[in-house]
Write a protein that holds these residues in place. Structure first.
Motif, PDB file in Angstrom:
ATOM      1  N   VAL A  17      -4.390  -9.293   1.223  1.00 10.39           N
ATOM      2  CA  VAL A  17      -3.940  -9.772   2.530  1.00 10.39           C
ATOM      3  C   VAL A  17      -3.765  -8.558   3.440  1.00 10.39           C
ATOM      4  CG1 VAL A  17      -2.096 -10.963   3.774  1.00 10.39           C
ATOM      5  CG2 VAL A  17      -2.746 -11.715   1.473  1.00 10.39           C
ATOM      6  N   PHE A  18      -4.382  -8.610   4.591  1.00 15.77           N
ATOM      7  CA  PHE A  18      -4.202  -7.568   5.591  1.00 15.77           C
ATOM      8  C   PHE A  18      -3.021  -8.002   6.454  1.00 15.77           C
ATOM      9  CE2 PHE A  18      -8.579  -7.499   4.216  1.00 15.77           C
ATOM     10  CZ  PHE A  18      -8.763  -6.153   3.948  1.00 15.77           C
ATOM     11  N   SER A  19      -1.831  -7.567   6.063  1.00 12.55           N
ATOM     12  CA  SER A  19      -0.609  -8.128   6.633  1.00 12.55           C
ATOM     13  C   SER A  19      -0.023  -7.338   7.800  1.00 12.55           C
ATOM     14  CB  SER A  19       0.443  -8.303   5.542  1.00 12.55           C
ATOM     15  OG  SER A  19       0.654  -7.087   4.868  1.00 12.55           O
ATOM     16  N   GLY A  20      -0.533  -6.153   8.035  1.00 19.05           N
ATOM     17  CA  GLY A  20      -0.045  -5.373   9.170  1.00 19.05           C
ATOM     18  C   GLY A  20      -1.196  -4.734   9.902  1.00 19.05           C
ATOM     19  N   VAL A  28      -5.829  -1.433  10.307  1.00 22.59           N
ATOM     20  CA  VAL A  28      -5.029  -2.023   9.231  1.00 22.59           C
ATOM     21  C   VAL A  28      -3.943  -1.025   8.856  1.00 22.59           C
ATOM     22  CG1 VAL A  28      -5.049  -2.863   6.866  1.00 22.59           C
ATOM     23  CG2 VAL A  28      -6.982  -3.347   8.369  1.00 22.59           C
ATOM     24  N   GLU A  29      -2.702  -1.440   8.897  1.00 22.71           N
ATOM     25  CA  GLU A  29      -1.557  -0.592   8.549  1.00 22.71           C
ATOM     26  C   GLU A  29      -0.927  -0.984   7.216  1.00 22.71           C
ATOM     27  OE1 GLU A  29      -0.317   2.063  10.090  1.00 22.71           O
ATOM     28  OE2 GLU A  29      -1.310   2.004  12.025  1.00 22.71           O
ATOM     29  N   ILE A  30      -1.040  -2.265   6.843  1.00 19.45           N
ATOM     30  CA  ILE A  30      -0.412  -2.746   5.606  1.00 19.45           C
ATOM     31  C   ILE A  30      -1.353  -3.721   4.912  1.00 19.45           C
ATOM     32  CG2 ILE A  30       1.576  -3.930   4.592  1.00 19.45           C
ATOM     33  CD1 ILE A  30       3.080  -3.339   7.237  1.00 19.45           C
ATOM     34  N   VAL A  31      -1.538  -3.532   3.608  1.00 17.51           N
ATOM     35  CA  VAL A  31      -2.269  -4.503   2.796  1.00 17.51           C
ATOM     36  C   VAL A  31      -1.414  -4.878   1.596  1.00 17.51           C
ATOM     37  CG1 VAL A  31      -4.568  -3.731   3.500  1.00 17.51           C
ATOM     38  CG2 VAL A  31      -3.542  -2.782   1.456  1.00 17.51           C
ATOM     39  N   GLU A  32      -1.575  -6.105   1.143  1.00 22.47           N
ATOM     40  CA  GLU A  32      -0.830  -6.609  -0.004  1.00 22.47           C
ATOM     41  C   GLU A  32      -1.756  -7.443  -0.881  1.00 22.47           C
ATOM     42  OE1 GLU A  32       3.097  -8.404   1.082  1.00 22.47           O
ATOM     43  OE2 GLU A  32       2.238  -8.246   3.095  1.00 22.47           O
ATOM     44  N   ILE A  33      -1.379  -7.561  -2.136  1.00 20.75           N
ATOM     45  CA  ILE A  33      -2.014  -8.525  -3.028  1.00 20.75           C
ATOM     46  C   ILE A  33      -0.902  -9.468  -3.458  1.00 20.75           C
ATOM     47  CG2 ILE A  33      -3.219  -8.908  -5.199  1.00 20.75           C
ATOM     48  CD1 ILE A  33      -4.521  -6.170  -4.838  1.00 20.75           C
ATOM     49  N   ILE A  40       1.499  -3.097  -2.648  1.00 20.64           N
ATOM     50  CA  ILE A  40       1.497  -2.935  -1.199  1.00 20.64           C
ATOM     51  C   ILE A  40       1.000  -1.529  -0.904  1.00 20.64           C
ATOM     52  CG2 ILE A  40       3.908  -2.187  -1.077  1.00 20.64           C
ATOM     53  CD1 ILE A  40       4.061  -3.745   1.597  1.00 20.64           C
ATOM     54  N   ALA A  41       0.206  -1.413   0.117  1.00 24.30           N
ATOM     55  CA  ALA A  41      -0.276  -0.109   0.567  1.00 24.30           C
ATOM     56  C   ALA A  41      -0.020  -0.026   2.065  1.00 24.30           C
ATOM     57  CB  ALA A  41      -1.757   0.044   0.267  1.00 24.30           C
ATOM     58  N   VAL A  42       0.491   1.109   2.486  1.00 18.37           N
ATOM     59  CA  VAL A  42       0.824   1.261   3.905  1.00 18.37           C
ATOM     60  C   VAL A  42       0.209   2.536   4.461  1.00 18.37           C
ATOM     61  CG1 VAL A  42       2.970  -0.034   3.689  1.00 18.37           C
ATOM     62  CG2 VAL A  42       3.028   2.439   3.474  1.00 18.37           C
TER      63      VAL A  42
END
Length: 70
Positions: A17-20, A28-33, A40-42
C-alpha cells in the motif's frame, strides 16, 4: 512514466500500500504491507521528531510490535 505506474500496480496486487504521498511532487513517502505483522518503509525522517523520552509514533509502534512477537 507508464513503467512506474505499471510497477506500482504490480506491488499493489501483491499487497503493498502506498499510504503516504507528497502531493507537491507526487513522491511516495510511506509504503506498507497490510498483511505483514509490521512492515513499513518511510522516506521522511521520523527520528528527527523523536527524543529518548518521547519517541515518534512509528518507533513506539515498532517496539510494541516487536515485544508482542516474542
Amino acid at each position: 512514466m507508464n513503467l512506474i505506474i505499471n510497477t506500482a500496480r504490480l506491488f499493489e496486487q501483491k499487497g503493498m500500500v502506498f499510504s503516504g504521498i507528497y502531493p507537491k511532487k507526487n513522491l511516495v513517502e510511506i509504503v506498507e504491507i497490510k498483511k505483514h505483522p509490521f512492515f513499513i518503509a518511510v522516506q521522511f525522517h521520523p527520528e528527527f521528531k523523536s527524543k529518548p523520552d518521547n519517541a515518534h509514533p512509528l518507533f513506539k509502534e515498532f517496539i510494541k510490535a516487536a515485544l508482542n512477537k516474542g
